[in-house]
Design a protein around this motif. Structure first.
Motif, short mmCIF file in Angstrom:
data_model
loop_
_atom_site.label_atom_id
_atom_site.label_comp_id
_atom_site.label_asym_id
_atom_site.label_seq_id
_atom_site.Cartn_x
_atom_site.Cartn_y
_atom_site.Cartn_z
N GLU A 54 0.84 -1.19 0.00
CA GLU A 54 0.00 0.00 0.00
C GLU A 54 0.88 1.25 0.00
O GLU A 54 1.78 1.35 0.84
CB GLU A 54 -0.83 0.03 1.28
CG GLU A 54 -1.98 -0.94 1.30
CD GLU A 54 -3.09 -0.45 0.40
OE1 GLU A 54 -3.33 0.78 0.37
OE2 GLU A 54 -3.70 -1.27 -0.28
N PRO A 55 0.61 2.21 -0.89
CA PRO A 55 1.39 3.45 -0.86
C PRO A 55 1.37 4.10 0.53
O PRO A 55 2.37 4.65 0.98
CB PRO A 55 0.68 4.35 -1.88
CG PRO A 55 0.01 3.40 -2.82
CD PRO A 55 -0.35 2.19 -2.00
N ILE A 112 1.50 -8.60 3.49
CA ILE A 112 1.42 -8.29 4.92
C ILE A 112 -0.01 -8.54 5.37
O ILE A 112 -0.96 -8.06 4.76
CB ILE A 112 1.85 -6.85 5.24
CG1 ILE A 112 3.36 -6.74 5.05
CG2 ILE A 112 1.47 -6.47 6.66
CD1 ILE A 112 3.95 -5.41 5.49
N VAL A 113 -0.14 -9.37 6.38
CA VAL A 113 -1.45 -9.72 6.90
C VAL A 113 -1.55 -9.19 8.33
O VAL A 113 -0.63 -9.39 9.12
CB VAL A 113 -1.63 -11.25 6.89
CG1 VAL A 113 -2.95 -11.65 7.53
CG2 VAL A 113 -1.54 -11.78 5.47
N ARG A 117 -3.58 -6.70 16.68
CA ARG A 117 -2.58 -5.65 16.64
C ARG A 117 -1.30 -6.10 15.96
O ARG A 117 -0.34 -5.36 15.88
CB ARG A 117 -2.23 -5.22 18.08
CG ARG A 117 -3.39 -4.63 18.82
CD ARG A 117 -3.18 -3.13 19.02
NE ARG A 117 -4.16 -2.59 19.94
CZ ARG A 117 -3.95 -2.49 21.25
NH1 ARG A 117 -2.81 -2.87 21.77
NH2 ARG A 117 -4.89 -2.01 22.04
N LEU A 118 -1.25 -7.34 15.53
CA LEU A 118 0.00 -7.88 15.00
C LEU A 118 -0.01 -7.92 13.48
O LEU A 118 -1.06 -8.08 12.86
CB LEU A 118 0.24 -9.29 15.53
CG LEU A 118 0.27 -9.42 17.06
CD1 LEU A 118 0.31 -10.88 17.46
CD2 LEU A 118 1.47 -8.67 17.62
N SER A 119 1.17 -7.78 12.91
CA SER A 119 1.31 -7.92 11.47
C SER A 119 2.27 -9.06 11.16
O SER A 119 3.22 -9.30 11.89
CB SER A 119 1.86 -6.64 10.86
OG SER A 119 0.94 -5.59 11.00
N SER A 130 5.94 -14.82 9.11
CA SER A 130 6.90 -14.23 10.03
C SER A 130 6.32 -12.96 10.60
O SER A 130 5.69 -12.18 9.88
CB SER A 130 8.20 -13.90 9.31
OG SER A 130 8.51 -14.90 8.35
N SER A 131 6.52 -12.73 11.87
CA SER A 131 5.97 -11.51 12.46
C SER A 131 6.81 -10.31 11.98
O SER A 131 7.99 -10.44 11.69
CB SER A 131 5.95 -11.59 13.98
OG SER A 131 7.27 -11.70 14.47
#
Ligand SMILES: [Zn+2]
Length: 135
Positions: A54-55, A112-113, A117-119, A130-131
């Motif tokens: 995402e820009p 990126i998922v 609160r985690l990506s 992978s976090s």
């Protein structure tokens, strides 16, 4: 000395040719311009697209790293302050390492998922998950 050069030439010609069809990953060259007290990246969307991000995500990372405000305008990005294109290129390489490349197989086929609160970086090539730290 001449023989050495010849030898080197011969050794070079024996190297396998670089495959152009391979998955060599390149960040498009940053086209930026300073106007007054701000810097514009003309091909910002193109770069975000090439990174498959995402820009807004890339923008947030860059403005944090450069400690300045940035805004998106169609395919361009505007930053407060004067910056050189190599500053952007350096930061985009860091961004790519941290948010695009799979830490396991080092390939760029990732997404990126976000969960709560985690990506996570989820890799389409090897399936690793992978976090990733938030921007
Ligand atoms: Zn992977």
């Amino acid at each position: 000395m001449k023989d050495y050069a010849k030898l080197l030439e011969r050794a070079k010609s024996r190297l396998p040719e670089e495959k152009t069809t391979g998955k060599r990953f390149e960040i498009p060259r940053v086209r930026s311009r300073v106007i007054g007290m701000k810097t514009i990246i003309h091909n910002f969307k193109e770069i975000a697209d090439a990174l498959n991000r995402e820009p807004r995500h890339l923008m947030k990372f860059l403005s944090n790293e450069m400690a300045t405000a940035g805004s998106l305008e169609e395919t361009r990005a505007n930053f407060q302050g004067r910056f050189r294109f190599d500053t952007f290129e350096r930061l985009m390489r860091i961004y790519t390492d941290n948010f695009v490349m799979c830490p396991v197989c080092r390939r760029p086929d990732t997404q990126i998922v976000r969960e709560k609160r985690l990506s996570f970086i989820v890799c389409a090539a090897c399936g690793a998950r992978s976090s990733v730290k938030p921007v």
